[in-house]
Design an enzyme around this catalytic site. Sequence first.
Site, PDB file in Angstrom:
ATOM      1  N   ASP A  55       0.870  -1.175   0.000  1.00  0.00           N
ATOM      2  CA  ASP A  55       0.000   0.000   0.000  1.00  0.00           C
ATOM      3  C   ASP A  55       0.914   1.235   0.000  1.00  0.00           C
ATOM      4  O   ASP A  55       1.575   1.522   1.004  1.00  0.00           O
ATOM      5  CB  ASP A  55      -0.885  -0.021   1.248  1.00  0.00           C
ATOM      6  CG  ASP A  55      -1.766   1.213   1.356  1.00  0.00           C
ATOM      7  OD1 ASP A  55      -1.656   2.109   0.483  1.00  0.00           O
ATOM      8  OD2 ASP A  55      -2.546   1.291   2.320  1.00  0.00           O
ATOM      9  N   TYR A 148     -10.111  14.296  -6.274  1.00  0.00           N
ATOM     10  CA  TYR A 148      -9.215  13.708  -7.282  1.00  0.00           C
ATOM     11  C   TYR A 148      -8.465  14.810  -8.044  1.00  0.00           C
ATOM     12  O   TYR A 148      -7.251  14.747  -8.213  1.00  0.00           O
ATOM     13  CB  TYR A 148     -10.077  12.865  -8.228  1.00  0.00           C
ATOM     14  CG  TYR A 148      -9.353  12.179  -9.358  1.00  0.00           C
ATOM     15  CD1 TYR A 148      -8.639  10.997  -9.139  1.00  0.00           C
ATOM     16  CD2 TYR A 148      -9.411  12.669 -10.664  1.00  0.00           C
ATOM     17  CE1 TYR A 148      -7.999  10.343 -10.186  1.00  0.00           C
ATOM     18  CE2 TYR A 148      -8.781  12.029 -11.708  1.00  0.00           C
ATOM     19  CZ  TYR A 148      -8.078  10.860 -11.470  1.00  0.00           C
ATOM     20  OH  TYR A 148      -7.444  10.213 -12.515  1.00  0.00           O
ATOM     21  N   ALA A 150      -7.828  17.801  -7.102  1.00  0.00           N
ATOM     22  CA  ALA A 150      -6.866  18.481  -6.213  1.00  0.00           C
ATOM     23  C   ALA A 150      -5.561  17.699  -6.167  1.00  0.00           C
ATOM     24  O   ALA A 150      -4.466  18.274  -6.243  1.00  0.00           O
ATOM     25  CB  ALA A 150      -7.458  18.622  -4.811  1.00  0.00           C
TER      26      ALA A 150
HETATM   27  N1  LIG Z   1      -8.458   5.600 -16.785  1.00  0.00           N
HETATM   28  C1  LIG Z   1      -8.482   6.885 -17.073  1.00  0.00           C
HETATM   29  O1  LIG Z   1      -9.296   7.340 -17.879  1.00  0.00           O
HETATM   30  C2  LIG Z   1      -7.504   7.831 -16.433  1.00  0.00           C
HETATM   31  C3  LIG Z   1      -7.518   9.168 -16.856  1.00  0.00           C
HETATM   32  C4  LIG Z   1      -6.612  10.059 -16.310  1.00  0.00           C
HETATM   33  C5  LIG Z   1      -5.715   9.632 -15.353  1.00  0.00           C
HETATM   34  N2  LIG Z   1      -5.730   8.341 -14.936  1.00  0.00           N
HETATM   35  C6  LIG Z   1      -4.754   7.949 -13.918  1.00  0.00           C
HETATM   36  O2  LIG Z   1      -3.974   6.869 -14.393  1.00  0.00           O
HETATM   37  C7  LIG Z   1      -3.601   6.038 -13.295  1.00  0.00           C
HETATM   38  C8  LIG Z   1      -4.033   4.605 -13.586  1.00  0.00           C
HETATM   39  O3  LIG Z   1      -5.429   4.594 -13.798  1.00  0.00           O
HETATM   40  P1  LIG Z   1      -6.219   3.277 -14.254  1.00  0.00           P
HETATM   41  O4  LIG Z   1      -7.453   3.722 -14.918  1.00  0.00           O
HETATM   42  O5  LIG Z   1      -5.293   2.355 -14.935  1.00  0.00           O
HETATM   43  O6  LIG Z   1      -6.589   2.698 -12.807  1.00  0.00           O
HETATM   44  P2  LIG Z   1      -7.118   1.254 -12.384  1.00  0.00           P
HETATM   45  O7  LIG Z   1      -7.402   0.410 -13.578  1.00  0.00           O
HETATM   46  O8  LIG Z   1      -8.193   1.497 -11.393  1.00  0.00           O
HETATM   47  O9  LIG Z   1      -5.819   0.649 -11.628  1.00  0.00           O
HETATM   48  C9  LIG Z   1      -5.324   1.282 -10.488  1.00  0.00           C
HETATM   49  C10 LIG Z   1      -4.049   0.609 -10.055  1.00  0.00           C
HETATM   50  O10 LIG Z   1      -3.547   1.297  -8.883  1.00  0.00           O
HETATM   51  C11 LIG Z   1      -3.288   0.325  -7.867  1.00  0.00           C
HETATM   52  N3  LIG Z   1      -3.492   0.909  -6.544  1.00  0.00           N
HETATM   53  C12 LIG Z   1      -4.619   1.495  -6.060  1.00  0.00           C
HETATM   54  N4  LIG Z   1      -4.434   1.867  -4.777  1.00  0.00           N
HETATM   55  C13 LIG Z   1      -3.156   1.516  -4.446  1.00  0.00           C
HETATM   56  C14 LIG Z   1      -2.382   1.608  -3.253  1.00  0.00           C
HETATM   57  N5  LIG Z   1      -2.880   2.139  -2.136  1.00  0.00           N
HETATM   58  N6  LIG Z   1      -1.123   1.116  -3.280  1.00  0.00           N
HETATM   59  C15 LIG Z   1      -0.608   0.548  -4.392  1.00  0.00           C
HETATM   60  N7  LIG Z   1      -1.294   0.438  -5.554  1.00  0.00           N
HETATM   61  C16 LIG Z   1      -2.559   0.900  -5.572  1.00  0.00           C
HETATM   62  C17 LIG Z   1      -4.275  -0.792  -8.135  1.00  0.00           C
HETATM   63  O11 LIG Z   1      -3.838  -1.993  -7.498  1.00  0.00           O
HETATM   64  P3  LIG Z   1      -4.856  -3.297  -7.386  1.00  0.00           P
HETATM   65  O12 LIG Z   1      -4.871  -3.893  -8.765  1.00  0.00           O
HETATM   66  O13 LIG Z   1      -4.214  -4.177  -6.404  1.00  0.00           O
HETATM   67  O14 LIG Z   1      -6.178  -2.771  -6.986  1.00  0.00           O
HETATM   68  C18 LIG Z   1      -4.228  -0.845  -9.661  1.00  0.00           C
HETATM   69  O15 LIG Z   1      -3.110  -1.593 -10.094  1.00  0.00           O
HETATM   70  C19 LIG Z   1      -4.253   6.644 -12.053  1.00  0.00           C
HETATM   71  O16 LIG Z   1      -3.355   7.479 -11.388  1.00  0.00           O
HETATM   72  C20 LIG Z   1      -5.394   7.458 -12.630  1.00  0.00           C
HETATM   73  O17 LIG Z   1      -5.743   8.522 -11.786  1.00  0.00           O
HETATM   74  C21 LIG Z   1      -6.600   7.431 -15.453  1.00  0.00           C
END
Ligand SMILES: NC(=O)c1ccc[n+]([C@@H]2O[C@H](COP(=O)([O-])OP(=O)(O)OC[C@H]3O[C@@H](n4cnc5c(N)ncnc54)[C@H](OP(=O)(O)O)[C@@H]3O)[C@@H](O)[C@H]2O)c1
Length: 240
Positions: A55, A148, A150
């Site tokens: 974490d 988010y 922020a």
């Molecule tokens: N998807 C979009 O449209 C989008 C747009 C803009 C920015 N982003 C940013 O891109 C990044 C990835 O997004 P995503 O859509 O790929 O997210 P996602 O599919 O929800 O995956 C999130 C990842 O973060 C890990 N995680 C969450 N909490 C954690 C913690 N406390 N410690 C360690 N790992 C943790 C999760 O681990 P687990 O697998 O174990 O849960 C997972 O591997 C994020 O920062 C998000 O804000 C995404």
Amino acid sequence: MKVAIVTGGTRGIGKSITEELYNEGYQVIAVYNSNDAKALELTQQLPGLDVCKCDISDSKAVQRMVSKIYRTYGRIDCLVNNAGIIRDGYFLMMSEEKWMDVVNINLMGLVNMSKAVLKIMKAKHIHGKIINISSTSGVAGQVGQANYSATKGAIVAVTKTLAKEFAQDQININCVSPGFIETDMTSELRNKEEIKEHVIPLKRFGRPEEVGWLVAFLASDKANYITGKNIVIDGGMIND
Ligand SMILES: NC(=O)c1ccc[n+]([C@@H]2O[C@H](COP(=O)([O-])OP(=O)(O)OC[C@H]3O[C@@H](n4cnc5c(N)ncnc54)[C@H](OP(=O)(O)O)[C@@H]3O)[C@@H](O)[C@H]2O)c1
């Protein structure tokens, strides 16, 4: 062999970043929080990939993990701070818990990881790369995402500040701000088709690998003269 740590590296955008860096020949360590099945699946897909369950909001656990990675591989060349969560809600109804969960993981997780890795890069004179994943929400704002947005705005500011602080160590620190990307995070959106038609000029969500390609470029020697920048990847959606 160059060594890269990718937080949230076993699902979504992070998984694509892991795959790109792995294909570029890095020893990748993908950090995740709870989804063991996805982590196991990826280790079966990419032989030699290392995964760590941690974490990132727990500073002591992060310090232990990063020290162990350094002891195991002898160097850390690249850190991708990708892990992030959403806990959306309208501002006047947003609980303190929702605020603090998002701040602790999105912002303090990045701070904990960066501090542990930068200490090593600086002490060992490694000309490393850090790439932080922000969001268009942090640049342009988004209804229902005050917490988010922020944290994502703060990530851009931290990136610019650390880039200046560590430029003397030849450590490049940049930020990537995706718009809507096809992952679990956006799978629940109710108005997806409307967003594609009316909000995104390229009329589609981005693919995770399209972010992975950009991150792999910023991690490479081809990006040695780029630092302190925020690069938006959003199909032309916002004016940055
Ligand atoms: N998807 C979009 O449209 C989008 C747009 C803009 C920015 N982003 C940013 O891109 C990044 C990835 O997004 P995503 O859509 O790929 O997210 P996602 O599919 O929800 O995956 C999130 C990842 O973060 C890990 N995680 C969450 N909490 C954690 C913690 N406390 N410690 C360690 N790992 C943790 C999760 O681990 P687990 O697998 O174990 O849960 C997972 O591997 C994020 O920062 C998000 O804000 C995404």
